[in-house]
Design a protein around this motif. Structure first.
Motif: not given
Length: 195
Positions: A193-194, A88-89, A83
């Motif tokens: 990720w979040n 990106d992911e 990040k």
């Protein structure tokens, strides 16, 4: 829902909630009329789209290992560095799958006679190959950033199968081995990720 739109809505809702919680009536104001309010629901952000995490589908038989606290912390460090580097992911999936193959997400120091030359850290990077000092390549943020810098230099890495993208950066003697970790890497990115 589009993630930019969702984040905007969640951001506005957060500001509205914070304004209502912290603003309150002004002290000493005697004409304040109570306002009726309702509880606000907490909305959990969606997990990344599986199609974005594994755009080509997994290749071949998949491996999976149980992770200890150190390995989970290293996973989170890779995601944070991804990040921070504005990637990106999918870049996180490639990075985590690579680290799973190279070190099982363990930040390895020099292994003596069992060592592959002077390879160390999560990505088994080598000081003698210009990846950085031992201190740098055994720092999860630095080593991930170094890997991502190499990945950014691979034209079209986003459209390549994971194993080809990883191999182009790593130049491994076992180029096809990265593919076996794609599903677990995608699952870890979806999970963390979040968070």
């Amino acid at each position: 829902m589009n993630s930019i739109f969702r984040n905007s809505v969640l951001g506005i809702a957060g500001v509205a909630l914070a304004g209502g919680v912290f603003a309150g009536p002004v002290a000493g104001h005697t004409d304040a009329t109570p306002v009726k309010s309702s509880p606000v629901a907490v909305v959990k952000a969606d997990k990344p789209d599986t199609g974005k995490l594994i755009p080509h589908g997994v290749q071949g038989a998949q491996s999976r290992i149980d992770l200890n606290d150190e390995q989970v912390a290293n996973t989170k460090a890779i995601i944070a560095a991804t990040k921070k580097n504005g990637m990106d992911e999918r870049a996180a999936v490639v990075s985590i799958a690579t680290a799973l193959q190279e070190s099982k997400l363990e930040n390895l120091g020099h292994l003596g006679d069992r060592n592959d030359h002077d390879s160390q850290g999560l990505f088994q990077q080598r000081p003698s190959s210009g990846w950085g000092t031992v201190e740098q390549i055994t720092d999860p943020e630095y080593s991930t950033t170094a890997f991502l810098k190499g990945l950014k230099q691979v034209d079209g890495w986003q459209d390549m199968p994971l194993t080809k993208a990883a191999q182009t950066v790593q130049v491994s003697a076992y180029p096809d081995h990265y593919a076996q970790w794609e599903q677990q890497a995608a699952d870890l990115v979806a999970q963390h990720w979040n968070s």
